[in-house]
Design an enzyme around this catalytic site. Structure first.
Site, PDB file in Angstrom:
ATOM      1  N   ASP A  96     -10.487   3.179   2.250  1.00 39.20           N
ATOM      2  CA  ASP A  96     -10.748   2.513   3.549  1.00 39.20           C
ATOM      3  C   ASP A  96     -11.520   3.414   4.518  1.00 39.20           C
ATOM      4  O   ASP A  96     -12.512   3.002   5.106  1.00 39.20           O
ATOM      5  CB  ASP A  96      -9.430   2.115   4.228  1.00 39.20           C
ATOM      6  CG  ASP A  96      -8.872   0.809   3.683  1.00 39.20           C
ATOM      7  OD1 ASP A  96      -9.652   0.017   3.123  1.00 39.20           O
ATOM      8  OD2 ASP A  96      -7.649   0.597   3.821  1.00 39.20           O
ATOM      9  N   GLY A 142      -6.474   2.999  18.852  1.00 43.34           N
ATOM     10  CA  GLY A 142      -5.498   2.545  17.863  1.00 43.34           C
ATOM     11  C   GLY A 142      -4.977   3.701  17.029  1.00 43.34           C
ATOM     12  O   GLY A 142      -5.651   4.740  16.882  1.00 43.34           O
ATOM     13  N   LYS A 167       0.796  -1.237   0.000  1.00 44.62           N
ATOM     14  CA  LYS A 167       0.000   0.000   0.000  1.00 44.62           C
ATOM     15  C   LYS A 167       0.832   1.292   0.000  1.00 44.62           C
ATOM     16  O   LYS A 167       0.380   2.315  -0.508  1.00 44.62           O
ATOM     17  CB  LYS A 167      -0.945   0.017   1.209  1.00 44.62           C
ATOM     18  CG  LYS A 167      -2.094  -0.966   1.107  1.00 44.62           C
ATOM     19  CD  LYS A 167      -3.004  -0.818   2.312  1.00 44.62           C
ATOM     20  CE  LYS A 167      -4.248  -1.665   2.182  1.00 44.62           C
ATOM     21  NZ  LYS A 167      -5.268  -1.351   3.200  1.00 44.62           N
TER      22      LYS A 167
END
Ligand code: NAP
Length: 292
Positions: free
Chosen positions: A114, A139, A78
């Site tokens: 995403d 996160g 990516k």
């Protein structure tokens, strides 16, 4: 449903798509995107390409050479793939990673669907508006960067970021602060916000199969006024979501993020609205198949 009867056979007009990954044979994208092409009646096909890291440049040249219309990029390519593209969209530049490439007559543009896919899934599947909400983001890894970007395009009141490695939460907060009110906090500090958090999003790998007994945060403070969303979808109901639901909270699972990141890719490639129901059915079937 009748779609099977309308199935498009591959021929010399078939428009080709795919996903590049290493490994790639676990990918559920081919099932989901082929179902989407079929439901939309498009003469198109999508395959999984196992691309070794030292071959990624050649693979990208292959997109132009073979005139693939679009490609998804997954782990570990990516970031690496970005240097070989002609243009990088704001989404991918901000997140620092590309998951979708559109080939416009040899000109390759990299996008990241995403985060916007996550937000569209959250809004469509729960009916929640993010405007003026205080969001606790757990996160600060790759997925959190995407989700944070998606959230920053809405108008939340504030995003709080807690991560095991606090320096990464600080860095993500600094980046997002250009667009939204955001603060990096420790796990202990979460307690200060118990009464005012509207939405909790887990973007860590904690709770994912095969470690599905783990929970990323304490859950004893959750209540019916909080929506808890987990981007993990193996298992579909993580322990975080089960405990949150037992406390009356509304819960939201991660499969929608996968479906809608693919839906955006489909829409960028074809210009048509993605057939979400067909994609969801195929993603669920692919998950059930790999669970057996
Ligand atoms: P990543 O870049 O490696 O980041 C992992 C994150 O999890 C970091 O914040 C890391 O904290 C945290 N973490 C890992 N193990 C931990 C532990 N034992 N205790 C506390 N924190 C821990 O991975 P990623 O790409 O962001 O993926 C994260 C999760 O999202 C995975 O479960 C993945 O399957 C899921 N995901 C789902 C979708 C979807 O479509 N639904 C898409 C992408 C990813 P540190 O920074 O401290 O290491």
């Amino acid at each position: 449903m009748g779609h099977t009867d309308e199935r498009v056979n591959l021929d010399s007009h078939t428009v080709m798509y795919g996903v590049f990954g290493h490994p790639v044979h676990h990918s559920r994208s081919p099932m989901m995107l082929n179902a989407a092409f079929q439901a939309a009646g498009l003469n198109a096909a999508y395959a999984a390409f196992h691309v070794h890291p030292e071959r990624i440049k050649e693979a990208v040249e292959g997109i132009r050479g073979l005139q693939l219309r679009g490609v998804n990029i997954t782990i570990p390519h990516k970031v690496e793939v970005m240097q070989y593209l002609d243009e990088i969209d704001d989404s991918a530049r901000t997140i620092g990673a590309v998951n979708t490439i559109v080939n416009e007559q040899g000109k390759l543009t990299g996008y990241n669907t995403d985060g916007i896919g996550y937000v569209r899934a959250l809004k469509e599947e729960t009916g929640l508006s993010l405007e003026n909400k205080r969001i606790l983001l757990i996160g600060a890894g790759g997925a959190a960067r995407g989700v944070g970007y998606g959230l920053s395009l809405e108008e939340p009141y504030e995003i709080l970021i807690a991560n095991r490695t606090e320096a990464k939460a600080d860095a993500l907060a600094e980046q997002l602060s250009r667009r939204v009110k955001v603060k990096s906090i420790s796990f202990e500090e979460i307690a200060h916000y118990h009464k005012t958090v509207d939405l909790v999003i887990n973007t860590t790998a904690v709770g994912m199969h095969p470690h599905s007994d783990a929970v990323p945060i304490k859950t004893d403070w959750l209540h019916e006024g909080v929506l808890v969303s987990d981007i993990i979808y193996t298992p579909r109901m993580t322990r975080l979501l089960t405990e949150a639901q037992a406390r009356g909270a509304q819960v939201h699972s991660g499969l929608g993020m996968f479906i809608y990141q693919g839906a955006y890719a489909f829409e960028y490639w074809t210009g048509k609205t993605a057939p979400i129901q067909a994609m969801r059915a195929a993603a669920e079937a692919a998950l059930d198949r790999s669970a057996t």
